[in-house]
Structures are given as structure tokens and as C-alpha cells.
Design a protein around this motif. Structure first.
Motif, PDB file in Angstrom:
ATOM      1  N   LEU A 210       0.832  -1.210   0.000  1.00  0.00           N
ATOM      2  CA  LEU A 210       0.000   0.000   0.000  1.00  0.00           C
ATOM      3  C   LEU A 210       0.864   1.257   0.000  1.00  0.00           C
ATOM      4  CD1 LEU A 210      -2.803  -0.971   2.540  1.00  0.00           C
ATOM      5  CD2 LEU A 210      -3.159  -0.330   0.151  1.00  0.00           C
ATOM      6  N   SER A 211       1.900   1.269   0.832  1.00  0.00           N
ATOM      7  CA  SER A 211       2.755   2.456   0.945  1.00  0.00           C
ATOM      8  C   SER A 211       3.450   2.779  -0.366  1.00  0.00           C
ATOM      9  CB  SER A 211       3.797   2.240   2.046  1.00  0.00           C
ATOM     10  OG  SER A 211       3.184   1.973   3.288  1.00  0.00           O
ATOM     11  N   ALA A 212       3.832   1.753  -1.100  1.00  0.00           N
ATOM     12  CA  ALA A 212       4.594   1.951  -2.335  1.00  0.00           C
ATOM     13  C   ALA A 212       3.712   2.069  -3.567  1.00  0.00           C
ATOM     14  CB  ALA A 212       5.563   0.781  -2.525  1.00  0.00           C
ATOM     15  N   HIS A 213       2.434   1.786  -3.463  1.00  0.00           N
ATOM     16  CA  HIS A 213       1.584   1.667  -4.649  1.00  0.00           C
ATOM     17  C   HIS A 213       1.493   2.985  -5.416  1.00  0.00           C
ATOM     18  CE1 HIS A 213      -1.606   0.354  -7.293  1.00  0.00           C
ATOM     19  NE2 HIS A 213      -1.521  -0.857  -6.760  1.00  0.00           N
ATOM     20  N   ARG A 233       9.770   5.419   3.757  1.00  0.00           N
ATOM     21  CA  ARG A 233      10.740   4.983   2.753  1.00  0.00           C
ATOM     22  C   ARG A 233      10.032   4.354   1.548  1.00  0.00           C
ATOM     23  NH1 ARG A 233      15.089   2.272   6.937  1.00  0.00           N
ATOM     24  NH2 ARG A 233      16.426   4.097   7.200  1.00  0.00           N
ATOM     25  N   ALA A 234       9.042   3.510   1.829  1.00  0.00           N
ATOM     26  CA  ALA A 234       8.326   2.860   0.740  1.00  0.00           C
ATOM     27  C   ALA A 234       7.540   3.864  -0.094  1.00  0.00           C
ATOM     28  CB  ALA A 234       7.390   1.790   1.297  1.00  0.00           C
ATOM     29  N   ALA A 235       7.044   4.912   0.551  1.00  0.00           N
ATOM     30  CA  ALA A 235       6.232   5.918  -0.136  1.00  0.00           C
ATOM     31  C   ALA A 235       7.062   6.920  -0.927  1.00  0.00           C
ATOM     32  CB  ALA A 235       5.368   6.655   0.880  1.00  0.00           C
ATOM     33  N   THR A 238       7.251   7.436  -4.966  1.00  0.00           N
ATOM     34  CA  THR A 238       6.067   7.949  -5.655  1.00  0.00           C
ATOM     35  C   THR A 238       5.644   9.324  -5.130  1.00  0.00           C
ATOM     36  OG1 THR A 238       4.723   6.628  -4.131  1.00  0.00           O
ATOM     37  CG2 THR A 238       5.148   5.704  -6.315  1.00  0.00           C
ATOM     38  N   VAL A 239       6.410   9.884  -4.216  1.00  0.00           N
ATOM     39  CA  VAL A 239       6.194  11.243  -3.686  1.00  0.00           C
ATOM     40  C   VAL A 239       4.746  11.441  -3.248  1.00  0.00           C
ATOM     41  CG1 VAL A 239       6.849  13.661  -4.018  1.00  0.00           C
ATOM     42  CG2 VAL A 239       7.879  11.923  -5.456  1.00  0.00           C
ATOM     43  N   LYS A 240       4.171  10.422  -2.636  1.00  0.00           N
ATOM     44  CA  LYS A 240       2.807  10.554  -2.131  1.00  0.00           C
ATOM     45  C   LYS A 240       2.828  11.230  -0.768  1.00  0.00           C
ATOM     46  CE  LYS A 240       1.570   6.228  -2.208  1.00  0.00           C
ATOM     47  NZ  LYS A 240       2.667   5.538  -2.921  1.00  0.00           N
ATOM     48  N   ARG A 241       1.724  11.761  -0.391  1.00  0.00           N
ATOM     49  CA  ARG A 241       1.614  12.370   0.932  1.00  0.00           C
ATOM     50  C   ARG A 241       1.686  11.275   1.997  1.00  0.00           C
ATOM     51  NH1 ARG A 241      -3.255  16.486   2.045  1.00  0.00           N
ATOM     52  NH2 ARG A 241      -2.170  17.467   0.290  1.00  0.00           N
ATOM     53  N   VAL A 242       2.446  11.527   3.050  1.00  0.00           N
ATOM     54  CA  VAL A 242       2.591  10.562   4.138  1.00  0.00           C
ATOM     55  C   VAL A 242       2.187  11.231   5.440  1.00  0.00           C
ATOM     56  CG1 VAL A 242       4.170   9.082   5.427  1.00  0.00           C
ATOM     57  CG2 VAL A 242       4.453   9.337   2.954  1.00  0.00           C
TER      58      VAL A 242
END
Length: 476
Positions: A210-213, A233-235, A238-242
């Protein structure tokens, strides 16, 4: 025996792509409470695809449509309240009274709060010829823990749904049953297909996917700081909001102006709620050096009132959640003894009369220094440390001398307590044990995370801001 062997994807219950199933352990007796299916990256793909497909229409739903939907969810949740409470007790050992009086109601309160805020929330603002539009961030992944399962599910789902996001939830595999019932609530309420999805699983198999998707726009995680780092790290590619709500080691400063008897006794009780398994628990009590002897006596008496027993009993404390958690807490209690702290109450081993399950003696250490391991590591069990300060300035320095900054507590005269609060590096500060404010933003400084949950601030976490310039001249 409870079972959570299907996932909720695109508005229906579906079978996992693999046959992996694990036992869920009842911490009250170390027996098997049920079974849960463990998903994988392929299951995540299916759920994310459903959420992505639903986003286009749901993001354009009206406020009234989402208000009606929240009303339906609230009604369905209330109908299942007893079922959810029983599930929480079975999966993570919360005493039955605590599950009914706090664990389940706080989830409902988040739904009701989001509904109230949505009714008056402004999604656009004109500034001269520019329109500022707040739009849903997109597909959200929610990874939630076991300690307050309904709190952490609802405080993410409610605001995200209110602003028009779609989502995939991965509840803790340690305590999955309450999350499974929550999905049943969403289905009964008529949440449109794909808006809410649930995939059971562990961190490496489902949380990491999920974090990397690439089709997940935001991931919101509650749990340990160590795991939060891995999510970030996984996110990152993809430069998604965390968004992260992580660990804590909250100071509780008892000022010389405080009623020492009340402040210490209430501090012990507050530390022990939920068997100490709360990230914002007041785990480091700080008292004036001259008050240490009295504080020990008061704390010992208060700890003796913290009865431990089976969740079905009227005991104030049930077990901690698992063998791994029990082992960790026992190790840290022994560490405190080895470090030379004064054991005022409790200690290692099972409480008297309990020979099975993961029960911990309510434990209090005094004469603790801020460099001791028990003053620095999050124990996540019913263990309080009491430290001495020479003056208030030193107390403030000690309180801030931690990698965490989730919460802090101050007891004493109102004006002085407020001034001290202003100098504490924490996302929430509780003065004189106030009532809970469901609209107050919840989140931390430093390694306790980033972003805020609860209330109107939570809405902002799930919104993007678009500036439309020349709006007035476009005839809008």
C-alpha cells in the motif's frame, strides 16, 4: 471462533488470492480467538484499483450526499456497537467495560464529529480574482494498529470520507475483527462500491504494498516510529503524501503549585488506562525533588487500586496484547530494576492469581533519571516512571529531552501551567487532566510523526489546495 477470511473490495466480500491464514490470539488466556486471512500485493492491487475507479464520481459527490452517508454509517455503527465491543475484547484484551465505555464510543465520536464539521466546512474561498479550492487528495491507504482499533480506523476514515476521498484500510492482523465488522458497517450503510475497501494482512505483505503503490495518493499510518520510517521509505519514490502518528514518551510535570495527592494519583490512573497501551500515555511523571518521598507513597497506593484481571471481570486492567508485547514489557521492567530505579509498585512476572494470558503488574518506578532506558524507550505497558526536578526550568528541559513529542501533561496553578505548556515541544498538552476534546488536533512533534488527526485539522490532511487565478474575470 471468529473468522475474517474475506476482504471487502469494490462493494463486495471477496476471497483472498492466497490461502495464507493465521491464528488470532486471545491475550486473556493465550488461546485462539479466531483466524484472519493474510493478503498480498495482488490483493492490494485489486483494492486500490477499486478505490481509483470510484474516486472520479465520489470526489464530485455533494456535501449533502456525504452528510447522508455519514448519517447512515453512524446509525449502522450504533446497531453493531455490542458486536464491535466484544470483538475488541477478544482480539486485544480490553476489559469489557472499557471496550463498551471507551473503545467503541470513541470510534462513533469521530464519525459524529466529522459529520458536524462537514455540515459547515468551507471547501472554497475567494481572494480577489483568485479562487482557492480544496479538493480531495485521492486514494488513501490506512494502516492502523491494535491498541485503540476503532479510534484509529474512524479518525482516518471519517474525515477522508467526508471530504470525498476513497480508501483502502489494512487493520492490524493482531486485532483484525473490529476492523472487519467496521467494513460490514460500511456495507450496511450503503457506502458506494470502491469508496471503502479492506484488505487484511501484515506490514511486509500488505502495508508495504500500500505504501509503495503508485495509484495511492496518500498513506496514513499509526504505529511505532520504526515502522513509520519504513512506510515513509516505501512511499518516497512515488512522492505521495505521508501522514504518521507514531510513538510517544509523554512527560507529566507536577508543578509545586499542584495538589500533589490528586496529581500523582490521577497520573498513575491515566498511565494505566488500556494497560498502558496508549501512545499518548503520561509515562514520565516529574515531581519536585522535595516531593519525591510523598510522591512514592501516593503512587504506590494508587497503583494498588489498579486491579488486574480477566476482561469479563470488573478489573481496571486486562492483559497486554500479545506474548511479544508481554516479553518486551517484562524486559524493560527488569531493565529499570537493573538500572537502579526504585521499584515502588509491581515488578516482573504475572500478577497473583493469573497463571495464563499476558497480564502485567501495574508498575511504578521512582528516582528515575532521564538517561535511563525506562525513561527514554516507549514501554507500551502499565509502567510509570517518576523523575525528580530541582526547579521548573529543569522540568521543562527534561520534558523536552526526548526524541518524541506526541503529548505532554502539566498539573498546577492555571496560569503557570499554561506558561509551561507554551514551552513544551508536543502536539497536545493536557492541563490538569481535562476532559477529552474530540475537535482538538492530534499529532506529534519530532519522531512522534507529522500531520494532525481529529476535528477540522484532519479534513486538511485529506485535501489538496488549488489556486484558480483570474476566476472573477472568467465570469464565475
Amino acid at each position: 471462533m471468529r473468522e475474517a477470511l474475506q476482504f471487502y473490495v469494490d462493494g463486495r466480500w471477496v476471497s483472498p488470492t492466497s490461502a495464507t491464514v493465521i491464528d488470532v490470539i486471545d491475550p486473556a488466556d493465550a488461546g485462539i480467538a479466531g483466524r484472519v486471512a493474510i493478503g498480498n500485493a495482488q490483493d492490494v492491487d485489486h483494492a486500490v484499483a477499486a478505490a481509483r475507479k470510484a474516486f472520479d464520481s465520489f470526489s464530485r459527490s455533494s456535501v449533502q450526499e456525504r452528510l447522508d452517508l455519514l448519517d447512515a454509517i453512524i446509525a449502522a455503527y450504533q446497531k453493531r456497537a455490542d458486536d464491535i465491543a466484544a470483538a475488541v475484547t477478544a482480539e486485544m484484551g480490553a476489559p469489557a467495560w472499557l471496550a463498551s465505555a471507551a473503545q467503541v464510543p470513541i470510534g462513533l465520536a469521530h464519525l459524529q464529529t466529522a459529520r458536524q464539521i462537514l455540515e459547515h466546512y468551507e471547501f472554497s474561498e475567494k481572494r480577489g480574482a483568485t479562487l482557492l479550492a480544496k479538493e480531495p487528495v485521492g486514494v488513501c491507504a490506512f494502516i492502523t494498529p491494535w491498541n485503540w482499533p476503532l479510534n484509529q480506523i474512524a479518525c482516518k476514515v471519517a474525515p477522508a470520507l467526508a471530504v470525498g476521498c476513497t480508501m483502502v484500510l489494512k487493520p492490524s492482523e493482531v486485532a483484525p475483527f473490529s476492523g472487519h465488522i467496521f467494513a460490514e458497517v460500511m456495507h450496511e450503510a450503503g457506502v458506494p462500491a470502491g469508496v471503502f475497501n479492506l484488505v487484511h494482512g501484515d506490514g511486509p505483505g500488505v502495508g508495504a504494498a500500500l505504501s509503495a503503490h503508485p495509484d495511492v495518493d496518500m498513506v496514513s499510518f499509526t504505529g511505532s516510529t520504526r515502522a513509520g520510517v519504513e512506510v515513509a521509505r516505501a512511499a518516497a519514490p512515488t512522492v505521495k503524501r505521508v501522514h504518521q502518528e507514531l510513538g510517544g514518551k509523554s512527560a507529566n510535570i507536577v508543578l509545586p503549585s499542584a495538589d500533589l495527592e490528586a496529581a500523582v494519583a490521577q497520573g498513575v490512573a491515566a498511565m494505566m488506562v488500556n494497560s498502558g497501551q496508549s501512545c499518548n500515555a503520561p509515562s514520565r511523571m516529574m515531581v519536585a525533588a522535595g516531593d519525591m518521598a510523598r510522591a512514592k507513597t501516593i503512587a504506590a497506593a494508587a497503583a494498588a487500586e489498579q486491579t488486574v484481571g480477566q476482561p469479563a471481570s470488573n478489573a481496571k486492567l486486562g492483559p497486554v496484547v500479545s506474548q511479544a508485547q508481554w516479553d518486551k514489557v517484562q524486559h524493560l521492567i527488569q531493565t529499570g530494576i537493573d538500572e537502579g530505579a526504585t521499584l515502588v509498585a509491581g515488578g516482573t512476572g504475572l500478577p497473583d492469581g493469573l497463571d495464563a494470558g499476558y497480564y502485567v503488574k501495574p508498575t511504578v518506578f521512582a528516582d528515575v533519571t532521564n538517561d535511563m532506558i525506562i525513561a527514554r524507550e516507549e514501554i507500551f505497558g502499565p509502567v510509570l516512571t517518576i523523575l525528580a526536578y530541582q526547579d521548573v526550568e529543569q522540568a521543562i528541559v527534561m520534558a523536552n529531552d526526548t526524541p518524541y513529542g506526541l503529548a505532554a501533561y502539566v498539573q498546577g496553578a492555571a496560569q503557570e501551567a499554561g506558561e509551561v505548556a507554551g514551552r513544551l515541544r508536543a502536539g497536545q498538552v493536557y492541563l490538569n487532566y481535562p476532559d477529552l476534546d474530540m475537535t482538538a488536533p492530534f499529532g506529534g512533534y519530532k519522531q512522534s510523526g507529522n500531520g494532525r488527526e481529529w476535528g477540522a485539522h484532519a479534513f486538511g490532511e485529506f485535501l489538496e489546495v488549488k489556486a484558480v487565478m483570474g476566476y472573477a474575470s472568467a465570469g464565475a
